[in-house]
Structure formats: structure tokens, C-alpha cells
Design an enzyme around this catalytic site. Structure first.
Site, PDB file in Angstrom:
ATOM      1  CB  CYS A  82      45.418  36.425  33.415  1.00 46.54           C
ATOM      2  SG  CYS A  82      46.762  36.028  32.193  1.00 46.54           S
ATOM      3  CB  THR A  83      40.946  34.331  35.486  1.00 48.88           C
ATOM      4  OG1 THR A  83      40.569  34.875  34.279  1.00 48.88           O
ATOM      5  CG2 THR A  83      39.669  34.432  36.228  1.00 48.88           C
TER       6      THR A  83
END
Length: 213
Positions: free
Chosen positions: A45-46
Site C-alpha cells: 500500500c505504501t
């Protein structure tokens, strides 16, 4: 709830990292890419949110707004943004919805209990300026999304909304396109496609992309 193509994207009010919003009002007359991620402070997700931030200019060219969501709270979102900006060398320039009570996630069908009973899955929705859902897609949790593909879909949708064409497999902006079967009259074909076209089969007619010189 499972959203289907052509349905109106549900409206909602929520707190985000850029303030409280009414979703439909926030979207305005723009296209929207609305996507959920499983959780803050997670590796895939980062990289995804960093990539979306880096695509800001490409989205702006296409009148696209982006907005993310997970079931984390606002404090976690703000803390995680610092990590995204540090590790991905960018500035997060879009809102992230805080949805700890899962109201929006359930409204959009982002909760898939057989995959994960507590977190949102990696879903994405493309919504047009009329607030209609034009694409839905859900990725496995360990697979990062391809945002080049989402840009490609936006290009295709905007092209096919304005011209009576469809896009073939693996099409990219600038490639030849397909004339829709509903156009049969020679006069209409000549008017709409002055660059000409070639007939592969009666139902498969190829023409240069009409909005390109």
C-alpha cells in the site's frame, strides 16, 4: 453490496486527510479513481499511494481526481503519510478516507470476509462525471495495482464516450481503434472517419484514433 457497471456510485460523508467531504460534491464534474487499501503502514500500500501521488500530473490532464480509503483512523493516516512521502520521494496530494466503522467500505463492497474479515480488500472504482461506475476491479492483497493500466482505461473511456469507436486488446493512446458495428451508412462513416478505415471482417473495421492528428 456489489456495485455494477452503470450504477450510480453511492454518496457518503466522511473525514479525510484533507478535511470532511461529501463525496459527490467533492467529485464535482471530474472523473474519479476511488481505491481501497487493506491497511496503513503496510508495504504494498505504501508503494501504491506513492505511485498515485507521482501520477498527479497525468490524472490532472485527464480531469481525474483520486481518493483512497482504508478502515484505519485519521491519526494513523496522517502518520503513515509521512512514511509514504519519505520512502516514495513524493508528496501525498489526494485525500485518504478514514473509515474505522467500515460504513463506506460496506457501502462499496470493499469488505470480502472470505479474503479478510477485518480489512478492506484492494478494490478500485473508476467513476465518471455523472457519478456512474465505469470500472470495478479487485486485486489480491499481495499484488500491487498497475496504475498505468488505470490511466489507459481512463483514456479509453474518454475516447469511446466522445467517438463511436471501441478499443482493441492492449490498446494504448494513439493506437488504431475499432469502429462500432452500429455505424453502417457510408455517408456517416465518411463524415466520422475522414482518415479512412480498413475492413478486416464486416464486423471488424479498423481506423486511426479520431482525436489524433
Amino acid at each position: 453490496m456489489t456495485l455494477q457497471l452503470g450504477e450510480t456510485a453511492p454518496n457518503f460523508q466522511a473525514s479525510t486527510t484533507e478535511g470532511d467531504i461529501d463525496f459527490h460534491q467533492w467529485a464535482g464534474n471530474s472523473w474519479v479513481i476511488f481505491f481501497s487499501h487493506p491497511a496503513d503502514y503496510t508495504p504494498v500500500c505504501t508503494t501504491e499511494l506513492g505511485t498515485v501521488a507521482k501520477y498527479a500530473d497525468e490524472f490532472a490532464k485527464r480531469n481525474v481526481k483520486t481518493i483512497a480509503l482504508s478502515v484505519d483512523d485519521l491519526a494513523d493516516h496522517h502518520g503513515w503519510i509521512k512514511d509514504i512521502e519519505e520512502t516514495q520521494n513524493t508528496e501525498v496530494n489526494f485525500p485518504i478516507v478514514a473509515d474505522p466503522d467500515k460504513k463506506v467500505a460496506n457501502l462499496y463492497g470493499m469488505m470480502h470476509p472470505k479474503a479478510d474479515s477485518t480489512h478492506t480488500v484492494r478494490s478500485v472504482y473508476i467513476i465518471d462525471p455523472d457519478k456512474k461506475v465505469r470500472l470495478t476491479m479487485t486485486y489480491p492483497s499481495a499484488t500491487g495495482r498497475n496504475f498505468k493500466e488505470l490511466v489507459r482505461v481512463i483514456d479509453a473511456l474518454q475516447l469511446t464516450d466522445n467517438y463511436k469507436v471501441a478499443t482493441p486488446a492492449n490498446w494504448n493512446d494513439g493506437d488504431d481503434v475499432i469502429i462500432v458495428p452500429s455505424i453502417q451508412e457510408d455517408s456517416e462513416l465518411a463524415e466520422r472517419f475522414p482518415k479512412g478505415y480498413r475492413v478486416v471482417k464486416p464486423y471488424l473495421r479498423i481506423t486511426p484514433q479520431p482525436n489524433r492528428d
